[in-house]
Write a protein that holds these residues in place. Structure first.
Motif, PDB file in Angstrom:
ATOM      1  N   ILE A  48      40.544   5.829  24.879  1.00 27.52           N
ATOM      2  CA  ILE A  48      40.089   6.325  23.576  1.00 27.52           C
ATOM      3  C   ILE A  48      41.173   6.124  22.528  1.00 27.52           C
ATOM      4  CG2 ILE A  48      39.433   8.410  22.301  1.00 27.52           C
ATOM      5  CD1 ILE A  48      37.216   7.136  24.069  1.00 27.52           C
ATOM      6  N   SER A  49      42.430   6.326  22.902  1.00 31.08           N
ATOM      7  CA  SER A  49      43.534   6.082  21.967  1.00 31.08           C
ATOM      8  C   SER A  49      43.572   4.624  21.532  1.00 31.08           C
ATOM      9  CB  SER A  49      44.868   6.475  22.602  1.00 31.08           C
ATOM     10  OG  SER A  49      44.928   7.863  22.795  1.00 31.08           O
ATOM     11  N   ALA A  50      43.367   3.716  22.469  1.00 31.46           N
ATOM     12  CA  ALA A  50      43.356   2.286  22.141  1.00 31.46           C
ATOM     13  C   ALA A  50      42.184   1.944  21.221  1.00 31.46           C
ATOM     14  CB  ALA A  50      43.291   1.450  23.419  1.00 31.46           C
ATOM     15  N   LEU A  51      41.021   2.531  21.491  1.00 29.03           N
ATOM     16  CA  LEU A  51      39.857   2.289  20.621  1.00 29.03           C
ATOM     17  C   LEU A  51      40.098   2.827  19.221  1.00 29.03           C
ATOM     18  CD1 LEU A  51      36.933   3.094  23.067  1.00 29.03           C
ATOM     19  CD2 LEU A  51      37.470   0.865  22.060  1.00 29.03           C
ATOM     20  N   ARG A  52      40.678   4.021  19.146  1.00 28.10           N
ATOM     21  CA  ARG A  52      40.962   4.626  17.847  1.00 28.10           C
ATOM     22  C   ARG A  52      41.932   3.750  17.058  1.00 28.10           C
ATOM     23  NH1 ARG A  52      39.134   9.163  14.830  1.00 28.10           N
ATOM     24  NH2 ARG A  52      40.542   9.177  13.080  1.00 28.10           N
ATOM     25  N   LYS A  53      42.979   3.275  17.719  1.00 29.26           N
ATOM     26  CA  LYS A  53      43.967   2.421  17.058  1.00 29.26           C
ATOM     27  C   LYS A  53      43.310   1.140  16.544  1.00 29.26           C
ATOM     28  CE  LYS A  53      48.458   0.247  17.681  1.00 29.26           C
ATOM     29  NZ  LYS A  53      49.594   0.046  18.589  1.00 29.26           N
ATOM     30  N   SER A  58      41.256  -1.948  11.942  1.00 31.60           N
ATOM     31  CA  SER A  58      40.167  -2.702  11.311  1.00 31.60           C
ATOM     32  C   SER A  58      39.758  -2.118   9.969  1.00 31.60           C
ATOM     33  CB  SER A  58      38.945  -2.721  12.237  1.00 31.60           C
ATOM     34  OG  SER A  58      38.308  -1.451  12.251  1.00 31.60           O
ATOM     35  N   GLY A  59      40.195  -0.884   9.676  1.00 36.31           N
ATOM     36  CA  GLY A  59      39.814  -0.239   8.424  1.00 36.31           C
ATOM     37  C   GLY A  59      38.457   0.441   8.499  1.00 36.31           C
ATOM     38  N   ARG A  60      37.879   0.549   9.685  1.00 38.05           N
ATOM     39  CA  ARG A  60      36.546   1.140   9.815  1.00 38.05           C
ATOM     40  C   ARG A  60      36.549   2.654   9.959  1.00 38.05           C
ATOM     41  NH1 ARG A  60      32.205  -2.556  11.781  1.00 38.05           N
ATOM     42  NH2 ARG A  60      33.017  -4.612  11.380  1.00 38.05           N
ATOM     43  N   VAL A  61      37.721   3.237  10.150  1.00 41.42           N
ATOM     44  CA  VAL A  61      37.802   4.687  10.286  1.00 41.42           C
ATOM     45  C   VAL A  61      39.131   5.146   9.690  1.00 41.42           C
ATOM     46  CG1 VAL A  61      38.856   4.665  12.568  1.00 41.42           C
ATOM     47  CG2 VAL A  61      37.501   6.625  11.879  1.00 41.42           C
ATOM     48  N   ALA A  62      39.138   6.309   9.089  1.00 50.92           N
ATOM     49  CA  ALA A  62      40.356   6.851   8.512  1.00 50.92           C
ATOM     50  C   ALA A  62      41.285   7.331   9.616  1.00 50.92           C
ATOM     51  CB  ALA A  62      40.023   8.006   7.565  1.00 50.92           C
ATOM     52  N   ALA A  63      42.567   7.217   9.395  1.00 46.85           N
ATOM     53  CA  ALA A  63      43.549   7.742  10.336  1.00 46.85           C
ATOM     54  C   ALA A  63      43.416   9.259  10.393  1.00 46.85           C
ATOM     55  CB  ALA A  63      44.953   7.349   9.906  1.00 46.85           C
TER      56      ALA A  63
END
Length: 66
Positions: A48-53, A58-63
């Motif tokens: 999940i950490s790798a997917l989040r990163k 990609s700019g598709r989700v906010a940090a």
């Protein structure tokens, strides 16, 4: 959180529940057919950490805040 059950004949059952900004994962397995189920469950956090990163890159989700 609701319960989940492994279907007859299935070696492993994975459950993912998302609610109000959290995700919960469940793993049920036949210990004879899937002897390394703990290794599978332990790998969820890293995956999940790798997917989040990747999503953040990609700019598709906010940090995450904080």
């Amino acid at each position: 959180m609701g319960a989940s059950a492994r279907a007859a004949g299935a070696g492993i059952h994975l459950t993912v529940v998302s609610n109000m900004g959290t995700m919960n994962f469940g793993v049920l397995a036949d210990g004879n057919g899937v002897p390394d189920v703990c290794d599978i469950a332990d790998g969820f956090g890293e995956a999940i950490s790798a997917l989040r990163k990747a999503a953040e890159t990609s700019g598709r989700v906010a940090a995450p805040a904080g």
